[in-house]
Design an enzyme around this catalytic site. Structure first.
Site, PDB file in Angstrom:
ATOM      1  CE  LYS A   1      -3.955  -2.382   2.031  1.00 52.00           C
ATOM      2  NZ  LYS A   1      -4.861  -2.014   2.944  1.00 52.00           N
TER       3      LYS A   1
ATOM      4  CE1 TYR B   1      -9.447  -3.124  -0.009  1.00 47.75           C
ATOM      5  CE2 TYR B   1      -8.634  -1.032  -1.033  1.00 47.75           C
ATOM      6  CZ  TYR B   1      -8.403  -2.195  -0.188  1.00 47.75           C
ATOM      7  OH  TYR B   1      -7.343  -2.608   0.249  1.00 47.75           O
TER       8      TYR B   1
ATOM      9  CG  PHE C   1     -13.434   1.307   6.678  1.00 51.51           C
ATOM     10  CD1 PHE C   1     -12.913   0.822   5.558  1.00 51.51           C
ATOM     11  CD2 PHE C   1     -13.915   0.448   7.523  1.00 51.51           C
ATOM     12  CE1 PHE C   1     -13.113  -0.482   5.160  1.00 51.51           C
ATOM     13  CE2 PHE C   1     -14.261  -0.838   7.473  1.00 51.51           C
ATOM     14  CZ  PHE C   1     -13.684  -1.305   6.123  1.00 51.51           C
TER      15      PHE C   1
ATOM     16  CB  THR D   1      -7.198  -5.938   9.461  1.00 47.30           C
ATOM     17  OG1 THR D   1      -7.689  -7.041   8.675  1.00 47.30           O
ATOM     18  CG2 THR D   1      -7.672  -4.658   8.717  1.00 47.30           C
TER      19      THR D   1
ATOM     20  NE  ARG E   1      -2.455  -5.876   6.684  1.00 44.86           N
ATOM     21  CZ  ARG E   1      -3.441  -6.735   6.642  1.00 44.86           C
ATOM     22  NH1 ARG E   1      -4.010  -7.671   7.125  1.00 44.86           N
ATOM     23  NH2 ARG E   1      -4.247  -6.273   5.470  1.00 44.86           N
TER      24      ARG E   1
ATOM     25  CG  ASN F   1      -3.632  -2.609   6.577  1.00 42.71           C
ATOM     26  OD1 ASN F   1      -3.715  -1.903   5.368  1.00 42.71           O
ATOM     27  ND2 ASN F   1      -4.782  -3.233   7.094  1.00 42.71           N
TER      28      ASN F   1
ATOM     29  CG  HIS G   1      -5.813  -6.432  -0.180  1.00 45.56           C
ATOM     30  ND1 HIS G   1      -6.995  -6.310   0.551  1.00 45.56           N
ATOM     31  CD2 HIS G   1      -5.635  -7.236  -1.266  1.00 45.56           C
ATOM     32  CE1 HIS G   1      -7.758  -7.067  -0.086  1.00 45.56           C
ATOM     33  NE2 HIS G   1      -6.973  -7.727  -1.087  1.00 45.56           N
TER      34      HIS G   1
ATOM     35  CD  GLU H   1      -9.146  -9.105  -3.800  1.00 35.87           C
ATOM     36  OE1 GLU H   1      -7.876  -9.598  -3.431  1.00 35.87           O
ATOM     37  OE2 GLU H   1     -10.057  -8.950  -2.799  1.00 35.87           O
TER      38      GLU H   1
HETATM   39  P1  CMP Z   1      -7.527  -4.495   3.543  1.00 35.51           P
HETATM   40  O1  CMP Z   1      -7.098  -5.999   3.804  1.00 35.51           O
HETATM   41  O2  CMP Z   1      -6.791  -3.931   2.356  1.00 35.51           O
HETATM   42  O3  CMP Z   1      -9.009  -4.626   3.028  1.00 35.51           O
HETATM   43  C1  CMP Z   1      -9.969  -3.298   3.534  1.00 35.51           C
HETATM   44  C2  CMP Z   1      -9.165  -2.472   4.131  1.00 35.51           C
HETATM   45  O4  CMP Z   1      -9.733  -1.264   4.832  1.00 35.51           O
HETATM   46  C3  CMP Z   1      -8.214  -2.922   5.054  1.00 35.51           C
HETATM   47  O5  CMP Z   1      -7.123  -3.685   4.703  1.00 35.51           O
HETATM   48  C4  CMP Z   1      -7.953  -1.702   6.074  1.00 35.51           C
HETATM   49  O6  CMP Z   1      -6.555  -0.934   5.380  1.00 35.51           O
HETATM   50  C5  CMP Z   1      -8.980  -0.690   5.822  1.00 35.51           C
HETATM   51  N1  CMP Z   1      -9.804  -0.329   6.966  1.00 35.51           N
HETATM   52  C6  CMP Z   1      -9.813   0.936   7.589  1.00 35.51           C
HETATM   53  N2  CMP Z   1     -10.590   0.812   8.688  1.00 35.51           N
HETATM   54  C7  CMP Z   1     -10.985  -0.297   8.888  1.00 35.51           C
HETATM   55  C8  CMP Z   1     -11.605  -0.972   9.779  1.00 35.51           C
HETATM   56  N3  CMP Z   1     -12.501  -0.494  10.921  1.00 35.51           N
HETATM   57  N4  CMP Z   1     -11.826  -2.429   9.673  1.00 35.51           N
HETATM   58  C9  CMP Z   1     -11.314  -3.167   8.497  1.00 35.51           C
HETATM   59  N5  CMP Z   1     -10.579  -2.603   7.825  1.00 35.51           N
HETATM   60  C10 CMP Z   1     -10.312  -1.233   7.786  1.00 35.51           C
END
Ligand code: CMP
Length: 140
Positions: free
Chosen positions: A11, A51, A59, A93, A104, A114, A117, A128
């Site tokens: 990311k 997404y 979010f 996450t 992470r 984070n 992905h 994907e």
């Molecule tokens: P990712 O695995 O890319 O999938 C969705 C992304 O949303 C997640 O990682 C986080 O970077 C982002 N995100 C931001 N806030 C939240 C949250 N509260 N819960 C889950 N994902 C979040």
């Protein structure tokens, strides 16, 4: 164990801090092979489409803004149980909940920024991977 493929994205927080090599080394040390990789700067429409499953979440807008804030590195990882393996190496996450030694835990700045992905199932991985790569670009 089955040989699988999964989609990984390094990311904007990882590219900004020049961490892609360190993260790739962790993926490779975990037995995952990078069989496709490209660096790109997502447009808002592309991030929204990728997404889309999260579009009703609170979010979502912040996530799209963050994912378009700088370049990302999209990858196809291949290996035994690649979907689960990549998720283990990434960690939870929320970096505050991620296990020691995970990507992470060691690199993420926040639950949003984070660092990586990874697809959450083999079915989603296929979708994907198709979002970012043509079959001819994946060299196993
Ligand atoms: P990712 O695995 O890319 O999938 C969705 C992304 O949303 C997640 O990682 C986080 O970077 C982002 N995100 C931001 N806030 C939240 C949250 N509260 N819960 C889950 N994902 C979040």
């Amino acid at each position: 164990m089955p040989i699988e493929r999964t989609l990984s994205i390094l990311k904007p927080d990882a590219t900004r801090r020049n961490l892609t090599g360190q993260i790739n080394a962790r993926l490779e040390a975990a037995g995952l092979r990078i069989v496709a990789q490209k660096r790109l700067h997502l447009t808002t429409a592309q991030a929204e489409a990728f997404y889309a499953v999260h579009r009703e979440r609170g979010f979502f807008r912040d996530l799209v803004t963050f994912m378009t804030s700088g370049p990302v590195v999209a990858q196809v990882l291949e290996g035994e149980n690649a979907v689960a393996r990549n998720r283990e190496v990434m960690g939870a996450t929320d970096p505050a909940k991620a296990a020691p030694g995970t990507i992470r835990k060691d690199f993420a700045e926040s639950i949003e920024a984070n660092s990586a992905h990874g697809s959450d199932s083999a079915e989603n991985a296929a979708v994907e991977i198709g979002f970012f790569f043509a079959a001819i670009e994946i060299v196993g």
